[in-house]
Design an enzyme around this catalytic site. Structure first.
Site, PDB file in Angstrom:
ATOM      1  N   ASP A  16       0.981  -1.166   0.129  1.00 58.73           N
ATOM      2  CA  ASP A  16      -0.041   0.095  -0.089  1.00 58.73           C
ATOM      3  C   ASP A  16       0.858   1.302  -0.060  1.00 58.73           C
ATOM      4  OD1 ASP A  16      -1.885  -2.025   0.427  1.00 58.73           O
ATOM      5  OD2 ASP A  16      -1.851  -1.626   2.579  1.00 58.73           O
ATOM      6  N   GLU A  49     -11.330  -1.067  -3.580  1.00 61.19           N
ATOM      7  CA  GLU A  49     -10.442  -0.543  -2.562  1.00 61.19           C
ATOM      8  C   GLU A  49      -9.384   0.353  -2.835  1.00 61.19           C
ATOM      9  OE1 GLU A  49      -9.078  -3.750   0.130  1.00 61.19           O
ATOM     10  OE2 GLU A  49      -7.470  -4.057  -1.547  1.00 61.19           O
ATOM     11  N   ARG A  77       4.852  -8.354  -0.904  1.00 63.70           N
ATOM     12  CA  ARG A  77       4.412  -7.137  -1.694  1.00 63.70           C
ATOM     13  C   ARG A  77       5.588  -6.162  -1.481  1.00 63.70           C
ATOM     14  NH1 ARG A  77      -1.662  -6.231   0.412  1.00 63.70           N
ATOM     15  NH2 ARG A  77      -0.210  -6.107   2.414  1.00 63.70           N
TER      16      ARG A  77
END
Length: 354
Positions: free
Chosen positions: A52, A226, A321
């Site tokens: 993110d 999202e 990630r």
């Protein structure tokens, strides 16, 4: 990144399908060593871990944040291509007693009305899942000064699961966009918007802008929209969002488009793309690319996207990630052309002006 306590992992497992794209897990497979960059090039990933990713530029400085799960950290750098060596500062950690202790996700740093604000998602341990919280800092440098807790953002008439708050300014007004549930009983994540009276208060109503209606938005369980991000260009305003569940390799980016003068609270102002605008590149070790943000090069001539992706298939929502960035262009119709996720280790020109 600090290792999270075992109690945190226990709570995370209990979260089940509510723990979507922000959950953390220890890395199991690391990307291969990248090509050695030169004075004029860099390689992805920028960091080994960084779900993110969020970037904001103020003056000649870039400030970067990503999900750590347990606190809020800001990296400060003059060159995005050198993010890996940026100074890192823990600016906030949860208190021993409070309502926003667990699963701290998707922080975003914004400069509004002469002050800094961090919007982040956390589980308040009281209300059936995550809510959005805000911190305020009046220091010119967000890595210094005191962060004041402005509390939870309350949605008028609604108190349901909500994450990924971001800010849109249009027509002299300010709006919060986020991902949330329609009702407590539904785990489907939808995109919502509401007008703000100040950086921590919504005046309502809550309007739904998008839900996972297409097959490419419904991979994994539950279906997900999202990570909304605002992108403006010429006479258009875009919302670039992440679709499908982060547990799948098909996590991807979708696009909403409106006029830069339209009322963003009107669903009719927005046109939704029927196809994704950024998808996985297995040959380049980019699985589940998404939850992005945007910035411009140091000289202002280039537009860049920064996003996370997994280097191997099946790695899901954890700390495999890593943040990657690449330059993007614009199509003849004025919409963004993000291209394909660049392969890990590929030497890329540094952003112009570095």
């Amino acid at each position: 990144m600090l290792l999270l306590r075992s109690s945190f992992w226990a709570s995370l497992l209990l979260a089940g399908t509510l723990a979507c794209s922000k959950s953390s897990a220890p890395p199991t497979v690391s990307p291969p060593p990248p090509t050695v960059p030169t004075a004029t090039s860099f390689t992805n990933p920028l960091l080994t871990v960084g779900p993110d990713p969020w970037v904001i530029r103020r003056g000649d400085t870039y400030y970067y944040m990503h999900t750590t799960g347990g606190n809020l950290v800001i990296r400060k750098t003059a060159k995005m291509s050198e993010l890996g060596s940026a100074v890192s500062t823990v600016v906030w950690s949860p208190q021993q007693v409070g309502s926003n202790q667990r699963e701290i996700w998707a922080p975003e740093l914004h400069f509004l009305d002469g002050k800094w604000y961090i919007y982040y998602s956390a589980n308040p341990q009281c209300c059936g899942g995550h809510r959005i919280f805000v911190l305020e800092n009046s220091s010119p440098d967000p890595t210094t000064g005191t962060w004041v807790d402005k509390g939870r953002i309350a949605v008028p008439g609604q108190d349901v699961w909500a994450i990924d708050g971001t800010v849109l300014e249009q027509n002299g007004k300010r709006y919060l966009l986020w991902s949330g549930h329609e009702v407590a009983e539904s785990e489907v994540q939808r995109l919502y918007i509401s007008e703000m009276s100040n950086p921590w208060t919504l005046v309502g109503p809550r309007v739904e802008l998008s839900n996972p209606e297409y097959a490419w938005e419904r991979n994994g369980n539950p279906p997900v929209n999202e990570g909304p991000q605002i992108l403006k260009h010429a006479d258009k305003t875009f919302v670039v969002y992440s679709a499908s569940h982060c547990s799948t390799d098909d996590y991807a980016l979708g696009l909403l488009t409106a006029s830069s003068t339209a009322d963003p609270m009107q669903l009719s102002s927005w046109k939704k793309s029927a196809t994704p605008v950024f998808v996985k590149n297995p040959a380049g070790q980019a699985y589940g690319p998404g939850h992005n943000s945007f910035f411009q090069s140091k000289d202002g001539t280039e537009d860049w996207i920064i996003y996370h992706a997994n280097p191997q298939p099946g790695q899901g929502c954890g700390d495999n990630r890593s943040p990657r960035m690449q330059k993007f262009t614009w199509k003849a119709d004025g919409t963004p052309d993000f291209g394909t996720p660049v392969a890990v280790g590929t030497a890329l020109p540094r952003p112009a002006g570095e």
